[in-house]
Scaffold this motif. Structure first.
Motif, mmCIF file in Angstrom:
data_model
loop_
_atom_site.group_PDB
_atom_site.id
_atom_site.type_symbol
_atom_site.label_atom_id
_atom_site.label_comp_id
_atom_site.label_asym_id
_atom_site.label_seq_id
_atom_site.Cartn_x
_atom_site.Cartn_y
_atom_site.Cartn_z
ATOM 1 N N ASP A 130 0.746 8.942 4.586
ATOM 2 C CA ASP A 130 1.283 10.073 3.813
ATOM 3 C C ASP A 130 2.252 9.641 2.724
ATOM 4 N N GLY A 131 2.034 8.412 2.209
ATOM 5 C CA GLY A 131 2.858 7.947 1.095
ATOM 6 C C GLY A 131 4.272 7.561 1.487
ATOM 7 N N THR A 149 0.403 4.277 -0.697
ATOM 8 C CA THR A 149 -0.140 5.587 -0.345
ATOM 9 C C THR A 149 -0.485 5.737 1.135
ATOM 10 N N CYS A 150 -0.290 4.696 1.926
ATOM 11 C CA CYS A 150 -0.626 4.798 3.349
ATOM 12 C C CYS A 150 0.363 5.703 4.072
ATOM 13 N N GLN A 177 -8.030 3.931 -5.621
ATOM 14 C CA GLN A 177 -6.625 3.600 -5.373
ATOM 15 C C GLN A 177 -5.720 4.156 -6.460
ATOM 16 N N GLU A 183 -5.307 7.877 -5.959
ATOM 17 C CA GLU A 183 -4.422 8.170 -4.824
ATOM 18 C C GLU A 183 -2.954 8.064 -5.223
ATOM 19 N N ILE A 184 -2.601 6.984 -5.904
ATOM 20 C CA ILE A 184 -1.189 6.832 -6.269
ATOM 21 C C ILE A 184 -0.807 7.802 -7.384
ATOM 22 N N ASN A 219 0.853 -1.186 0.000
ATOM 23 C CA ASN A 219 0.000 0.000 0.000
ATOM 24 C C ASN A 219 0.893 1.241 0.000
ATOM 25 N N LEU A 243 -0.230 11.105 -5.603
ATOM 26 C CA LEU A 243 0.993 11.062 -4.803
ATOM 27 C C LEU A 243 2.221 11.131 -5.701
#
Length: 628
Positions: free
Chosen positions: A350-351, A347-348, A384, A387-388, A345, A391
């Motif tokens: 704060d990346g 992006t967990c 998902q 999010e990536i 994961n 980031l």
């Protein structure tokens, strides 16, 4: 063959031939060359000490420290004061003397002892010490017992069930990180082999099949049932190249990546890669034929033996996990980082995990992500992907290509994008006093590692020219005043680089000691691989990993350091070494005599040799073979 070596250098023969030798002489480069011609890929684990002199200070191997420049595959120079560089090259003959007069022999000439005794019982073991021209028995010690059979796949710092059970939670993967025993309470027995263990299948056949009895575990097969990743066929495990991970086969998958971004240019622009959550390492296995060295990593979790399968296949691999600590590699290490269904994961928190990938990725390097969010349109998967994507954009990565289930980003070449961001944009830049190459038990940081303003690390040459061209980062290495950077580079060129020049079919992992000069950045800039380690702790690999271990000066350094006993390191070497594997140790006469005694107590077959540096040298060589 697999070599584990430390990061310092040695002299290597300049010819592809080898001496015809008996069992007692098969420990040096002769062994390496011989196996290259008649055996499998070699994996060297060189051990390095903290006082690197002019020797492979950043070779591609994993071994214990090496002090000066004379021996075989993975080597590292060591002592506090450099010993004279010996320019002679060649192979060790039956008397341990370096010679360049040798002929190519046939594999049938090798007479390896099939058994050196049963070390399951205590017995007397005598050490031989040279006195004048002869030898006499010096001391008698008891043999080490064989561990309980349940420890057949024991990985010390990763199998601490009692310590792990006490942890309140493992939301970030803490339970899969290192949890070593207290000093003085480590391994005190010889890790057994599986019943029915056989000599490993040779490379390149081992890429596609290995003996079932060498890794007799069905859990991964059962867990991956239906994915065509691994299966059992009679007495072997087989590894199809066209499983769920690579639907049309690993080669076609690599062709697709090359077509998507031609600048990746495997074996030219891209020489060193990292495969995260590698499964059984088919990505790295098929890149080997494209002149790319891929370090495959995965955690020791419910899949348990995936890294063990990778190593048995002959692929460079280590047990490692993206959790709360930095990976044991330097900044800007890899030209390309790959993740296919790796279940990380990114992006967990704060990346923070993608920021660790960013630290490891070379300026201008590529991140290849093959996963369902790339191509599926379910709402949760699209979230998902968003999010990536966001980031990656926030850390200045450029989405170069998205095709099918593969997305490829490129890291910027310099800091201009970072400095043009709004100050409120997250993640922030790391503090200027943060050392991105400080990795031993250092926690992850949710910040962007800035690139050197002078461009160091970004401007590496193409492969294979980069192997011999001194990289810019050589100027940034902190080293002892008595050593010049030129000496460090020259020393390093005498091992892993020389193996490549001799076209020896092997890979080497260099181990740079935590208390030595950190030459890892140089190692990777040259297109080699390595890792940081403290040899008073166990190494993150399975038993029976390496064919050859080399240590030069390591034991003198560790003896002066007084953190652990020499037997602790020797027992760990035995755990990592394959049955029938070889050990080559170069150290002081006094230390070699002690090691000879320990090696005998472990059931190794040993012989001592002079180093060929004259009658007044204080160094000696111990060559050993682990009984099969």
């Amino acid at each position: 063959m697999k070599f584990l070596g430390t990061s310092w250098s040695i002299d290597i023969p300049k010819t592809s031939s080898f001496v015809k030798v008996t069992a007692l002489a098969l420990f040096s480069l002769a062994l390496l060359i011989l196996f290259t011609r008649y055996s499998t890929t070699y994996f060297f684990l060189p051990f390095s000490s903290d006082a690197a002199v002019s020797v492979n200070a950043s070779s591609s191997a994993v071994v214990v420290p090496s002090p000066s420049p004379p021996p075989p595959p993975n080597i590292i120079l060591t002592p506090p004061s450099p010993s004279p560089v010996v320019e002679t090259t060649g192979l060790l003959d039956e008397d341990g003397i370096m010679t360049d007069n040798f002929t190519v022999g046939d594999s049938s000439d090798l007479r390896l002892p099939e058994d050196f005794g049963n070390s399951s019982y205590l017995r007397g073991a005598s050490e031989r010490e040279r006195v004048g021209g002869g030898a006499r028995a010096r001391l008698s010690v008891e043999s080490y017992k064989v561990c309980d059979q349940r420890m057949v796949n024991y990985v010390p710092c990763l199998d601490r069930t009692s310590a792990i059970a006490k942890m309140s939670s493992s939301e970030k993967g803490e339970k899969n990180e290192r949890h070593c025993t207290a000093e003085g309470k480590g391994l005190n027995c010889l890790v057994p082999r599986p019943k029915g263990y056989r000599r490993p299948i040779l490379w390149p056949r081992s890429r596609d099949e290995v003996w079932f009895d060498n890794i007799p575990h069905m859990r991964l097969v059962e867990y991956k049932a239906g994915q065509n990743l691994i299966s059992v066929k009679k007495d072997k495990f087989v590894f199809p190249s066209d499983g769920l991970q690579f639907i049309h086969g690993a080669d076609k998958y690599l062709d697709q990546i090359s077509a998507m971004v031609p600048d990746i240019a495997f074996g030219y622009n891209t020489r060193v890669a990292l495969d995260i959550g590698c499964g059984v390492a088919s990505f790295g296995a098929f890149l080997m034929q494209r002149n790319v060295t891929t370090l495959s990593i995965a955690t020791k979790d419910i899949h348990e033996n995936q890294i063990q399968f990778a190593l048995e296949r002959g692929v460079p691999a280590m047990v490692a996990v993206f959790a709360t600590h930095r990976m044991l590699f330097p900044t800007q290490a890899f030209d390309l980082i790959h993740c296919s269904r790796c279940k990380v994961n990114f992006t967990c928190d704060d990346g923070i995990l993608l920021l660790e990938v960013d630290r490891l990725l070379r300026a201008g390097g590529y991140f290849v992500w093959a996963a369902q969010p790339v191509f599926k349109h379910e709402e949760i998967l699209q979230e998902q992907w968003k999010e990536i994507e966001d980031l990656a954009s926030s850390i200045c990565w450029k989405l170069v290509k998205k095709e099918g289930y593969i997305a490829i980003w490129q890291k910027p070449m310099n800091n201009s994008c970072y400095h043009s961001r709004d100050n409120a944009v997250h993640p922030p830049l790391c503090e200027s006093n943060d050392d991105p190459d400080d990795v031993w038990y250092v926690g992850l940081k949710a910040c962007i590692t800035q690139l050197p303003s002078n461009g160091y690390g970004a401007n590496v040459s193409k492969w294979p020219a980069r192997l011999h061209q001194p990289p810019d980062r050589l100027q940034s290495i902190k080293h002892d005043a008595s050593l010049s950077r030129k000496e460090l580079f020259h020393a390093e060129s005498k091992f892993a680089a020389a193996l490549h020049d001799l076209q020896i079919d092997c890979w080497v992992i260099n181990v740079v000691p935590v208390n030595g000069f950190n030459t890892l950045p140089i190692l990777y800039d040259r297109g080699l691989i390595g890792v940081m380690h403290d040899w008073c702790e166990p190494f993150d690999t399975y038993p029976r990993t390496y064919d050859l271990l080399h240590a030069s000066g390591l034991f003198s350094i560790e003896k002066n350091r007084k953190k652990c006993n020499m037997s602790t390191i020797m027992l760990e070497m035995d755990r990592m070494l394959r049955p029938g594997g070889h050990v080559y140790i170069r150290d002081t006469v006094h230390v070699i005599n002690e090691l000879d005694e320990i090696a005998t107590a472990m059931g190794w077959m040993n012989v001592q040799n002079d180093v060929g540096e004259g009658p007044n040298t204080s160094w000696r060589i111990l060559r050993s073979e682990k009984h099969f």
